[in-house]
Scaffold this active site. Structure first.
Site, mmCIF file in Angstrom:
data_model
loop_
_atom_site.group_PDB
_atom_site.id
_atom_site.type_symbol
_atom_site.label_atom_id
_atom_site.label_comp_id
_atom_site.label_asym_id
_atom_site.label_seq_id
_atom_site.Cartn_x
_atom_site.Cartn_y
_atom_site.Cartn_z
ATOM 1 N N THR A 56 0.828 -1.200 0.000
ATOM 2 C CA THR A 56 0.000 0.000 0.000
ATOM 3 C C THR A 56 0.862 1.248 0.000
ATOM 4 O OG1 THR A 56 -1.701 -1.229 1.197
ATOM 5 C CG2 THR A 56 -1.917 1.159 1.163
ATOM 6 N N TYR A 144 3.780 -11.952 6.169
ATOM 7 C CA TYR A 144 2.644 -11.454 5.384
ATOM 8 C C TYR A 144 2.273 -12.526 4.367
ATOM 9 C CZ TYR A 144 -0.120 -8.098 2.596
ATOM 10 O OH TYR A 144 -1.120 -7.445 1.909
ATOM 11 N N LYS A 172 0.356 -11.397 9.280
ATOM 12 C CA LYS A 172 -0.681 -10.597 8.630
ATOM 13 C C LYS A 172 -1.297 -11.500 7.577
ATOM 14 C CE LYS A 172 -1.490 -6.681 5.545
ATOM 15 N NZ LYS A 172 -0.884 -5.607 4.714
ATOM 16 N N VAL A 212 -4.360 -5.123 10.309
ATOM 17 C CA VAL A 212 -3.481 -4.285 9.493
ATOM 18 C C VAL A 212 -4.348 -3.853 8.320
ATOM 19 C CG1 VAL A 212 -1.413 -4.131 8.087
ATOM 20 C CG2 VAL A 212 -1.386 -5.490 10.195
#
Length: 305
Positions: A56, A144, A172, A212
Site C-alpha cells: 500500500t 505477510y 498478517k 493491518v
C-alpha cells in the site's frame, strides 16, 4: 527497540494501518507529508502502529534510500507512541536481509516480511527465506501471507515450523484460510492480524490480535472501537460498527485497489498525499464519484466539498 504499543498477545498493538507513501506532484517522496500523515493516523485515527514500505506504500516503486528515509520520518513523527513496522519483503532473500538490517539501523520496532512473489518458491524455500530475514536482526517479525499477490501461500505446516523462531511473532493474513489459521493459533503463540478489511470482524471472532488495515486511513478510529468492543464481549455493537464501515471497505478495497483509492479518500478528508507512481494510476473521475458515495454512506466526514 521495543514497540511502544505491544503486548504479549498483540506484539505490534491492535489497530495498525498499512500507510500510503505521500508523493509530491512531480513524483518525489514528500517527507513532510509522510510525517503529517503518520501523526494524523496515530493521533486522530487511533492507530497503535503503522506499517510503512508495504504494498500500500508502493514499496515496489520506492528506492532503498527512500524506504530508509520514510522509516526515519515516521519514527520522528510518532515513534514514541506507536509501533513502526517496516516492510522488508522482496522476492530476493539477500535484498530482504539488507532491507531488514537497514530498517533496524533506522530504529524500526518490527519488520513485515511478505511471501516472495513471482518466483513461486517451494515451502522449504519460504521457510529458509523467512528464517534468514528473522536471523538478520533482533527485530520481531510479522509474516505477510497473501497468495493473491505472491502466487504461493504459506502452508499451515510451514507456519507451524516458523512459529518456533523466537523473533517470528505474528502473521498478517490476507489468505482467508480461517480454519487453517485457527489450527495455527491453537498450536502456537503466533498473533494473527487481519490483512483483509473485508474479513476484519470474522478474524476477531477467531481470536485475532487486531488489524493491518487499508481503510484505517479514514475509519481507523471506528475500527479501533470495533476491536475494543469485541475484545470486551460486546459483539453486537462490534457488528454494528462493521456494518457502519462496510461501504467504506467497498469503496476503497473493491474498486481500484487499496493504494489508489486510499490516496483518493485521504484527499477527500483534507489530508492530501499526492499521486501514485506508475505502474499505478490515479483514480478516474467515475471512481472518485463512486468512492465519495461510499464514504458518505459510511459516515466519513468529507472536507473537499
Amino acid at each position: 527497540m521495543a514497540s511502544p504499543t505491544g503486548t504479549t498477545d498483540a506484539p505490534f498493538g491492535r489497530m495498525l494501518t498499512a500507510m500510503v507513501t505521500p508523493f509530491t506532484s512531480d513524483g518525489e517522496v514528500d517527507y513532510a507529508a509522510v510525517r503529517r500523515l503518520a501523526t494524523y493516523l496515530v493521533d486522530e485515527q487511533r492507530n497503535d502502529g503503522l506499517i510503512v514500505n508495504g504494498t500500500t506504500g508502493e514499496s515496489p516503486t520506492t528506492s532503498d534510500e527512500e524506504k530508509q528515509r520514510i522509516v526515519s520520518a515516521v519514527l520522528e513523527a510518532v515513534g514514541d507512541r506507536a509501533a513502526v513496522v517496516a516492510g522488508a519483503g522482496t522476492n530476493d532473500t539477500r535484498h530482504s536481509v539488507e532491507l531488514a538490517k537497514q530498517a533496524a539501523r533506522a530504529g524500526a520496532h518490527g519488520l513485515l516480511v511478505v511471501t516472495p512473489y513471482y518466483n513461486k518458491p517451494p515451502q522449504e524455500g519460504l521457510y529458509q527465506h523467512f528464517t534468514a530475514v528473522a536471523d538478520a536482526t533482533d527485530l520481531p517479525v510479522m509474516l505477510y501471507d497473501i497468495p493473491g499477490r505472491s502466487g504461493v501461500p504459506i502452508k499451515t505446516e510451514t507456519l507451524l515450523r516458523l512459529a518456533q523462531h523466537d523473533r517470528i511473532v505474528a502473521v498478517k493474513d490476507a489468505k482467508g484460510d480461517l480454519f487453517g489459521a485457527s489450527q495455527v493459533m491453537a498450536a502456537t503463540d503466533l498473533a494473527f492480524y487481519s490483512g483483509d478489511d473485508l474479513l476484519n470482524l470474522a478474524w476477531l471472532s477467531l481470536g485475532a490480535a487486531g488489524f493491518v488495515s487499508v481503510v484505517g486511513h479514514v475509519v481507523g478510529a471506528e475500527l479501533a472501537r470495533m476491536i475494543h468492543l469485541h475484545k470486551n464481549g460486546d459483539v453486537a455493537q462490534a457488528l454494528a460498527v462493521h456494518s457502519q464501515v462496510a461501504p467504506v471497505v467497498d469503496g476503497i478495497m473493491l474498486r481500484a485497489g487499496g493504494a489508489i483509492m486510499a490516496k483518493a479518500a485521504l484527499s477527500m478528508v483534507g489530508m492530501p498525499v499526492g499521486p501514485v507512481r506508475l505502474p499505478l494510476v490515479d483514480a478516474t473521475e467515475k471512481q472518485i464519484a463512486e468512492l465519495r458515495a461510499c464514504l458518505v454512506a459510511g459516515g466519513v466526514k468529507l472536507t473537499d466539498a
